[in-house]
Design a protein around this motif. Structure first.
Motif, PDB file in Angstrom:
ATOM      1  N   ILE A   1       0.847  -1.192   0.000  1.00  0.00           N
ATOM      2  CA  ILE A   1       0.000   0.000   0.000  1.00  0.00           C
ATOM      3  C   ILE A   1       0.881   1.240   0.000  1.00  0.00           C
ATOM      4  N   VAL A   2       0.639   2.115  -0.964  1.00  0.00           N
ATOM      5  CA  VAL A   2       1.350   3.392  -1.048  1.00  0.00           C
ATOM      6  C   VAL A   2       0.361   4.484  -0.670  1.00  0.00           C
ATOM      7  N   ASP A   3       0.672   5.247   0.390  1.00  0.00           N
ATOM      8  CA  ASP A   3      -0.283   6.233   0.888  1.00  0.00           C
ATOM      9  C   ASP A   3      -0.108   7.595   0.230  1.00  0.00           C
ATOM     10  N   GLU A   4      -0.874   8.594   0.731  1.00  0.00           N
ATOM     11  CA  GLU A   4      -0.872   9.928   0.121  1.00  0.00           C
ATOM     12  C   GLU A   4       0.463  10.638   0.259  1.00  0.00           C
ATOM     13  N   ASP A   5       1.302  10.188   1.209  1.00  0.00           N
ATOM     14  CA  ASP A   5       2.626  10.775   1.389  1.00  0.00           C
ATOM     15  C   ASP A   5       3.699  10.017   0.624  1.00  0.00           C
ATOM     16  N   ALA A   6       3.252   9.083  -0.255  1.00  0.00           N
ATOM     17  CA  ALA A   6       4.153   8.256  -1.074  1.00  0.00           C
ATOM     18  C   ALA A   6       4.985   7.300  -0.224  1.00  0.00           C
ATOM     19  N   GLU A   7       4.528   7.024   0.993  1.00  0.00           N
ATOM     20  CA  GLU A   7       5.178   6.024   1.839  1.00  0.00           C
ATOM     21  C   GLU A   7       4.452   4.695   1.657  1.00  0.00           C
ATOM     22  N   SER A   8       5.201   3.608   1.754  1.00  0.00           N
ATOM     23  CA  SER A   8       4.603   2.305   1.471  1.00  0.00           C
ATOM     24  C   SER A   8       4.710   1.361   2.663  1.00  0.00           C
ATOM     25  N   VAL A   9       3.697   0.486   2.747  1.00  0.00           N
ATOM     26  CA  VAL A   9       3.667  -0.593   3.739  1.00  0.00           C
ATOM     27  C   VAL A   9       3.372  -1.878   2.988  1.00  0.00           C
ATOM     28  N   CYS A  10       4.230  -2.878   3.114  1.00  0.00           N
ATOM     29  CA  CYS A  10       4.077  -4.112   2.348  1.00  0.00           C
ATOM     30  C   CYS A  10       4.197  -5.326   3.270  1.00  0.00           C
TER      31      CYS A  10
ATOM     32  N   ALA B   1      11.172 -10.196  -1.471  1.00  0.00           N
ATOM     33  CA  ALA B   1      11.789  -8.876  -1.598  1.00  0.00           C
ATOM     34  C   ALA B   1      11.842  -8.408  -3.047  1.00  0.00           C
ATOM     35  N   GLU B   2      12.160  -9.317  -3.958  1.00  0.00           N
ATOM     36  CA  GLU B   2      12.253  -8.945  -5.371  1.00  0.00           C
ATOM     37  C   GLU B   2      10.878  -8.536  -5.901  1.00  0.00           C
ATOM     38  N   LEU B   3       9.873  -9.322  -5.587  1.00  0.00           N
ATOM     39  CA  LEU B   3       8.513  -9.022  -6.024  1.00  0.00           C
ATOM     40  C   LEU B   3       8.012  -7.721  -5.396  1.00  0.00           C
ATOM     41  N   THR B   4       8.316  -7.528  -4.126  1.00  0.00           N
ATOM     42  CA  THR B   4       7.894  -6.301  -3.434  1.00  0.00           C
ATOM     43  C   THR B   4       8.437  -5.061  -4.119  1.00  0.00           C
ATOM     44  N   ALA B   5       9.721  -5.109  -4.503  1.00  0.00           N
ATOM     45  CA  ALA B   5      10.345  -3.950  -5.152  1.00  0.00           C
ATOM     46  C   ALA B   5       9.656  -3.625  -6.475  1.00  0.00           C
ATOM     47  N   LEU B   6       9.321  -4.648  -7.255  1.00  0.00           N
ATOM     48  CA  LEU B   6       8.665  -4.424  -8.540  1.00  0.00           C
ATOM     49  C   LEU B   6       7.262  -3.856  -8.349  1.00  0.00           C
ATOM     50  N   ILE B   7       6.525  -4.435  -7.411  1.00  0.00           N
ATOM     51  CA  ILE B   7       5.155  -3.989  -7.163  1.00  0.00           C
ATOM     52  C   ILE B   7       5.149  -2.572  -6.602  1.00  0.00           C
ATOM     53  N   GLU B   8       6.071  -2.317  -5.690  1.00  0.00           N
ATOM     54  CA  GLU B   8       6.132  -0.998  -5.060  1.00  0.00           C
ATOM     55  C   GLU B   8       6.392   0.088  -6.107  1.00  0.00           C
ATOM     56  N   ARG B   9       7.264  -0.195  -7.052  1.00  0.00           N
ATOM     57  CA  ARG B   9       7.554   0.761  -8.132  1.00  0.00           C
ATOM     58  C   ARG B   9       6.287   1.085  -8.916  1.00  0.00           C
ATOM     59  N   ASP B  10       5.544   0.055  -9.312  1.00  0.00           N
ATOM     60  CA  ASP B  10       4.352   0.270 -10.128  1.00  0.00           C
ATOM     61  C   ASP B  10       3.208   0.885  -9.312  1.00  0.00           C
ATOM     62  N   ALA B  11       3.167   0.590  -8.014  1.00  0.00           N
ATOM     63  CA  ALA B  11       2.122   1.172  -7.165  1.00  0.00           C
ATOM     64  C   ALA B  11       2.327   2.675  -7.014  1.00  0.00           C
ATOM     65  N   HIS B  12       3.570   3.102  -6.891  1.00  0.00           N
ATOM     66  CA  HIS B  12       3.863   4.531  -6.826  1.00  0.00           C
ATOM     67  C   HIS B  12       3.393   5.232  -8.107  1.00  0.00           C
ATOM     68  N   GLN B  13       3.635   4.596  -9.237  1.00  0.00           N
ATOM     69  CA  GLN B  13       3.231   5.185 -10.516  1.00  0.00           C
ATOM     70  C   GLN B  13       1.700   5.233 -10.617  1.00  0.00           C
TER      71      GLN B  13
END
Length: 331
Positions: free
Chosen positions: A151-160, A165-177
């Motif tokens: 989850i990427v919040d309104e402050d662009a901070e994420s909680v996963c 770890a590899e999958l998290t990094a990929l998902i986190e990138r696309d979630a920010h976008q």
């Protein structure tokens, strides 16, 4: 957004009730609801929200009750393009699509709490966010849990809580976008642990609509806007206490004379404003305030000549009305 609001309200009103959340996470072909549609199912088989036009709800409720019993999330797939499957269900849907529904238990875990809090914040404080949910994982190593999220919040901070770890990094990138662009989409990721299918949902707050005027003609406008999911505020320049009760469907009722509105009502670049006070002086003062604001739409009830007269009066008072102002002004 009204659906999400009703679901959150149902959860808050029955905090000790076991329940499951069904979410459309993937659609191929035609379907009545798109990814992101939700339905809450309580242990007593009552439900809030829909994931189809009423065709799939009964079956999803049955799956949800088993999920509540087992405490384990599951993915349910409906292939409405297959006549055989339709006849087996006795549904005869004819939608000609494949709908995948994630059914997951809502428990007092940190994961569920963070997920529900993200939904709640998008409603109450008008924040943007992105929720990435793993709904399928083909394991080549350690499996990734269905229903795990980033989850990427309104402050662009994420909680996963995705255990890769590899999958998290990929998902986190696309979630920010997705949060920045406001676009929801389905993604497929291949890592050393396997292939993951993920639904990334961009949450945008409800569109704020401010209705200036609390006459009888404002009642159906507010009712319609509330039913469509707008975040509705009614401003009564006559400051009648009865407006609180009359406009109970509104999210907020403000009693304020025109000179007080700027301090009491928040107007942003997302705000839609309707002027319908039936008082020329009130409308003129409010129009001046709105033209100086960032409101993206200003609707003025009445003939165009009335609005043109207001603009002439404002110009005589030294108010400069630009081409951009004219572009957002409707009468």
């Amino acid at each position: 957004m009204n659906e999400t609001r009703a679901i959150i309200r149902a959860i808050d009103e029955a905090p000790d009730q076991n329940c499951a959340l069904a979410t459309v996470v993937s659609v191929a072909g035609s379907a009545y609801r798109r990814p992101g549609a939700r339905m809450l199912v309580l242990a007593n088989a009552t439900s809030v929200g829909t994931i189809s036009a009423g065709c799939l709800e009964a079956d999803v409720i049955a799956h949800a009750q088993r999920v509540i019993e087992t405490g384990t999330a599951k993915l349910v797939e409906y292939d409405t393009s297959s006549t055989n499957d339709e006849m087996a269900w006795g549904l005869g849907l004819g939608c000609n699509g494949v709908i995948r529904v994630l059914v997951e238990p809502l428990v007092s875990s940190s994961s569920s709490s963070i997920y529900l809090d993200a939904l709640r914040r998008s409603l109450t404080i008008r924040s943007t966010a992105a929720i990435a949910t793993v709904f399928q994982h083909t394991s080549q190593g350690a499996p990734v849990a269905i229903g795990s999220r980033c989850i990427v919040d309104e402050d662009a901070e994420s909680v996963c809580d995705i255990d890769d770890a590899e999958l998290t990094a990929l998902i986190e990138r696309d979630a920010h976008q997705a949060r920045q662009e406001g676009v929801s989409s389905e993604h497929v990721y291949e890592t050393e642990s396997g292939i993951a299918k993920v639904f990334i949902e961009a949450l945008a707050p409800s569109v704020p609509l401010v209705v200036f005027g609390a006459g009888i003609d404002a009642l159906p406008v507010v009712e319609l806007a509330a039913n469509l999911g707008f975040l509705v505020e009614v401003v009564d320049p006559q400051m009648r206490a009865a407006s609180y009760e009359r406009f109970a469907q509104a999210d907020k009722v403000t009693l304020a004379q025109p000179r007080m509105v700027a301090e009491r009502t928040r107007i942003t670049s997302r705000t839609l404003a309707l002027l319908m006070t039936h008082n020329y002086d009130h409308d003129r003062a409010l129009l001046e305030m709105l033209l100086a604001s960032r409101a993206r739409y200003i609707g003025v009830l009445g003939p165009r000549k009335r609005s043109e007269r207001m603009l002439r009066d404002l110009a005589a008072d030294g108010v400069v009305v630009t081409e951009d102002d004219h572009a957002r002004l409707f009468a």
